[in-house]
Motif scaffolding. Structure first.
Motif, short mmCIF file in Angstrom:
data_model
loop_
_atom_site.label_atom_id
_atom_site.label_comp_id
_atom_site.label_asym_id
_atom_site.label_seq_id
_atom_site.Cartn_x
_atom_site.Cartn_y
_atom_site.Cartn_z
N GLU A 92 0.87 -1.18 0.00
CA GLU A 92 0.00 0.00 0.00
C GLU A 92 0.90 1.22 0.00
O GLU A 92 1.68 1.42 0.93
CB GLU A 92 -0.89 0.02 1.23
CG GLU A 92 -1.74 1.27 1.32
CD GLU A 92 -2.57 1.38 2.58
OE1 GLU A 92 -3.33 2.35 2.69
OE2 GLU A 92 -2.47 0.50 3.47
N GLN A 93 0.80 2.03 -1.05
CA GLN A 93 1.57 3.28 -1.08
C GLN A 93 0.63 4.42 -0.75
O GLN A 93 -0.41 4.58 -1.38
CB GLN A 93 2.22 3.51 -2.44
CG GLN A 93 3.05 4.79 -2.43
CD GLN A 93 3.90 4.94 -3.67
OE1 GLN A 93 4.54 3.99 -4.09
NE2 GLN A 93 3.88 6.13 -4.24
N LEU A 94 1.01 5.20 0.23
CA LEU A 94 0.18 6.32 0.66
C LEU A 94 0.30 7.48 -0.33
O LEU A 94 1.31 7.60 -1.02
CB LEU A 94 0.57 6.74 2.07
CG LEU A 94 0.43 5.64 3.13
CD1 LEU A 94 0.74 6.18 4.52
CD2 LEU A 94 -0.96 5.02 3.11
N PRO A 95 -0.71 8.36 -0.39
CA PRO A 95 -0.76 9.39 -1.43
C PRO A 95 0.02 10.66 -1.11
O PRO A 95 -0.49 11.77 -1.25
CB PRO A 95 -2.26 9.67 -1.54
CG PRO A 95 -2.76 9.47 -0.14
CD PRO A 95 -1.96 8.30 0.38
N PHE A 96 1.26 10.51 -0.69
CA PHE A 96 2.13 11.66 -0.43
C PHE A 96 3.17 11.72 -1.54
O PHE A 96 3.73 10.70 -1.94
CB PHE A 96 2.81 11.54 0.93
CG PHE A 96 1.85 11.65 2.09
CD1 PHE A 96 1.62 12.87 2.70
CD2 PHE A 96 1.17 10.53 2.56
CE1 PHE A 96 0.73 12.98 3.76
CE2 PHE A 96 0.28 10.63 3.62
CZ PHE A 96 0.06 11.86 4.22
N ALA A 97 3.44 12.93 -2.02
CA ALA A 97 4.39 13.10 -3.13
C ALA A 97 5.83 12.91 -2.68
O ALA A 97 6.67 12.44 -3.46
CB ALA A 97 4.22 14.48 -3.77
N GLU A 98 6.13 13.27 -1.45
CA GLU A 98 7.51 13.21 -0.94
C GLU A 98 7.53 12.60 0.46
O GLU A 98 6.58 12.76 1.22
CB GLU A 98 8.11 14.62 -0.88
CG GLU A 98 8.29 15.28 -2.23
CD GLU A 98 9.30 14.57 -3.12
OE1 GLU A 98 10.28 13.98 -2.60
OE2 GLU A 98 9.11 14.61 -4.35
N PRO A 99 8.65 11.96 0.81
CA PRO A 99 8.79 11.44 2.18
C PRO A 99 9.05 12.60 3.15
O PRO A 99 10.04 13.32 3.03
CB PRO A 99 10.00 10.51 2.08
CG PRO A 99 10.77 10.98 0.90
CD PRO A 99 9.79 11.62 -0.03
N ASP A 100 8.11 12.83 4.05
CA ASP A 100 8.26 13.87 5.05
C ASP A 100 7.56 13.42 6.33
O ASP A 100 7.03 12.30 6.40
CB ASP A 100 7.72 15.21 4.55
CG ASP A 100 6.25 15.19 4.18
OD1 ASP A 100 5.52 14.26 4.59
OD2 ASP A 100 5.80 16.12 3.48
N GLU A 101 7.58 14.27 7.34
CA GLU A 101 7.01 13.88 8.63
C GLU A 101 5.53 13.51 8.54
O GLU A 101 5.07 12.58 9.21
CB GLU A 101 7.24 14.98 9.66
CG GLU A 101 8.69 15.11 10.07
CD GLU A 101 8.93 16.14 11.15
OE1 GLU A 101 7.99 16.90 11.50
OE2 GLU A 101 10.07 16.19 11.66
N ALA A 102 4.77 14.22 7.71
CA ALA A 102 3.35 13.89 7.56
C ALA A 102 3.17 12.51 6.95
O ALA A 102 2.31 11.74 7.39
CB ALA A 102 2.65 14.95 6.70
N ALA A 103 3.99 12.17 5.96
CA ALA A 103 3.92 10.85 5.33
C ALA A 103 4.30 9.76 6.32
O ALA A 103 3.65 8.71 6.39
CB ALA A 103 4.83 10.80 4.11
N TYR A 104 5.36 9.99 7.10
CA TYR A 104 5.79 8.99 8.09
C TYR A 104 4.72 8.80 9.17
O TYR A 104 4.46 7.67 9.60
CB TYR A 104 7.12 9.39 8.74
CG TYR A 104 8.26 9.53 7.77
CD1 TYR A 104 8.38 8.69 6.66
CD2 TYR A 104 9.21 10.50 7.94
CE1 TYR A 104 9.44 8.82 5.77
CE2 TYR A 104 10.28 10.64 7.06
CZ TYR A 104 10.38 9.80 5.98
OH TYR A 104 11.42 9.93 5.10
N ASP A 105 4.10 9.90 9.60
CA ASP A 105 3.06 9.80 10.60
C ASP A 105 1.87 9.00 10.06
O ASP A 105 1.34 8.12 10.74
CB ASP A 105 2.61 11.20 11.04
CG ASP A 105 1.72 11.18 12.26
OD1 ASP A 105 2.05 10.49 13.24
OD2 ASP A 105 0.68 11.86 12.23
N ALA A 106 1.48 9.28 8.83
CA ALA A 106 0.36 8.56 8.21
C ALA A 106 0.70 7.08 8.05
O ALA A 106 -0.15 6.21 8.27
CB ALA A 106 0.01 9.18 6.86
N ALA A 107 1.93 6.76 7.68
CA ALA A 107 2.34 5.36 7.53
C ALA A 107 2.30 4.65 8.88
O ALA A 107 1.83 3.50 8.96
CB ALA A 107 3.73 5.28 6.92
N GLY A 108 2.78 5.30 9.93
CA GLY A 108 2.72 4.70 11.26
C GLY A 108 1.29 4.41 11.68
O GLY A 108 0.99 3.36 12.24
#
Length: 157
Positions: A92-108
């Motif tokens: 499952e790839q989350l819909p964030f364009a770049e790896p950043d804190e928001a993307a990491y938080d959503a993945a967690g």
């Protein structure tokens, strides 16, 4: 089916790795099969968990925080990331364009939401940025999810 998520530090002290490896192996081996593991495949705890899960015959599900996630890895951890991603039975790839804190938080959060148990390779200290291990643990506990913390006594990160 038992669904197990992983959250943990990327930089693990060398003296902590044998203990962490042993504890992950013991916990996974004691769970009733089939075991499905959820991981973002980050360097450190995530990749260690994923390798052990696969060795024990579990199914790996990758939760990829963003596009360009590969840019966050060094050469050796990138090779391991690609290998584990190929071995994953689900991605499952989350819909964030770049790896950043928001993307990491959503993945967690996605790892927690897909899990019955969360393994936390965590020294118990606050996150160094949004989306860190402490944030995933706090979210899991707020959801009343069972959290098993793995960290050797007396070892600092």
């Amino acid at each position: 089916m038992t669904r197990v998520g992983i959250t943990g530090h990327q930089q693990l002290p060398a003296e902590a790795i044998p203990y962490i490896r042993q504890q992950i192996r013991i916990i996974l081996a004691e769970l009733p099969p089939p075991v499905e593991g959820f991981s973002s495949l980050a360097d450190g705890a995530d990749q260690l968990f994923a390798r052990i899960l696969i060795e024990l015959g579990g199914r790996l599900h990758a939760v990829i925080p963003s596009e360009n996630y590969e840019s966050t890895f060094d050469d050796s951890s990138l090779a391991q990331y690609r290998k584990l991603r190929e071995q994953a039975s689900g991605i499952e790839q989350l819909p964030f364009a770049e790896p950043d804190e928001a993307a990491y938080d959503a993945a967690g959060r996605r790892v927690v939401e897909n899990s019955d148990i969360l393994l936390a390779v965590w020294d118990g200290k606050p996150a160094r940025g949004r989306g860190g291990t402490a944030d995933a643990v706090a979210y899991a506990r707020a959801q009343h999810l069972r959290v098993l913390v793995i960290w050797p006594a007396g070892v600092d990160r």
